[in-house]
Design a protein around this motif. Structure first.
Motif, short mmCIF file in Angstrom:
data_model
loop_
_atom_site.label_atom_id
_atom_site.label_comp_id
_atom_site.label_asym_id
_atom_site.label_seq_id
_atom_site.Cartn_x
_atom_site.Cartn_y
_atom_site.Cartn_z
N ARG A 141 -1.28 -3.67 -7.32
CA ARG A 141 -1.47 -4.51 -6.21
C ARG A 141 -1.36 -5.80 -6.39
NH1 ARG A 141 -2.68 -3.83 -1.26
NH2 ARG A 141 -3.12 -1.63 -1.20
N HIS A 169 -3.04 6.59 -9.00
CA HIS A 169 -4.16 5.80 -8.38
C HIS A 169 -4.87 4.75 -9.29
CE1 HIS A 169 -7.52 4.92 -5.49
NE2 HIS A 169 -8.38 5.29 -6.50
N SER A 208 0.87 -1.47 0.05
CA SER A 208 0.16 -0.01 -0.07
C SER A 208 0.80 1.17 -0.03
CB SER A 208 -0.93 -0.02 1.25
OG SER A 208 -1.97 -0.96 1.11
N GLY A 209 2.02 1.06 0.75
CA GLY A 209 2.89 2.26 0.89
C GLY A 209 3.49 2.47 -0.60
N HIS A 229 -3.44 1.56 -9.12
CA HIS A 229 -3.42 0.64 -7.97
C HIS A 229 -3.73 -0.79 -8.24
CE1 HIS A 229 -2.54 4.12 -4.87
NE2 HIS A 229 -1.91 4.21 -6.00
N TYR A 264 0.99 4.01 -2.87
CA TYR A 264 0.72 5.51 -2.54
C TYR A 264 1.73 6.25 -2.96
CZ TYR A 264 -0.31 9.42 0.26
OH TYR A 264 -0.75 10.88 0.53
N ARG A 265 3.03 5.97 -2.74
CA ARG A 265 4.27 6.83 -2.92
C ARG A 265 4.63 6.88 -4.47
NH1 ARG A 265 5.71 4.38 1.69
NH2 ARG A 265 7.15 2.97 0.31
#
Length: 163
Positions: free
Chosen positions: A124, A117, A108-109, A120, A112-113
């Motif tokens: 993921r 979006h 998740s980090g 993702h 995010y960084r």
């Protein structure tokens, strides 16, 4: 030398340079018409990259030295399996991927960084798959299902057309 042959020579070098346990995945990518290059990816600082429209995968040579060639290749092969005919990536939806809480938080980090979006979900899934013991077999099967199913009739193609 014929310039059209150069990518093939680089791809052969990748086949020879990557560990033997990765050869089945490299062959599956080749059958899916992906060229795998052992070269710095176009994105600076990345260990791997996939261009589904051009059916190209780059694996940074440093990933071999760091001992992370397997997860990097699996990650990029997941993107190859996620690719729609026009190059858009959509999650496959593999069920049963279990992650330790700390690994899930780290992913998740990273997302995010470092990722838009909109990417993702596919990232993921690729990050989650790269650490799974059964990943090679599942990714090879996903690549094979695309190879043996008409792209016009595949479930993934229908999802892509609806997007």
């Amino acid at each position: 030398m014929n310039a059209a042959l150069f990518p093939m020579l680089v791809a052969v070098t990748a086949m020879q340079a990557l560990p033997p346990d990765l050869q089945p995945l490299l062959r599956a990518l080749e059958r899916a018409r992906y060229a795998v290059f052992l070269a710095p990816p176009p994105t600076p600082g990345a260990y791997g990259a996939t261009d589904p429209k051009r059916r190209m995968i780059w694996i940074a040579p440093i990933s071999i030295d760091l001992g992370i060639a397997r997860p990097v290749l699996i990650h990029e092969a997941v993107h190859a399996a996620q690719a729609c005919p026009k190059g858009k990536l959509t999650p496959i939806g593999w069920g049963g991927l279990t992650l330790q809480t700390s690994v899930d938080r780290e992913i998740s980090g990273l997302l995010y960084r470092g990722y838009a979006h909109s990417k993702h979900d596919v990232e993921r899934e690729a990050f989650a798959m790269q650490g799974q013991p059964q990943a090679m077999g599942q990714v090879i099967a996903a690549l094979r299902s695309e190879e043996h199913t008409s792209e016009l009739q595949s479930r993934q193609y229908l999802v892509c057309r609806l997007l």
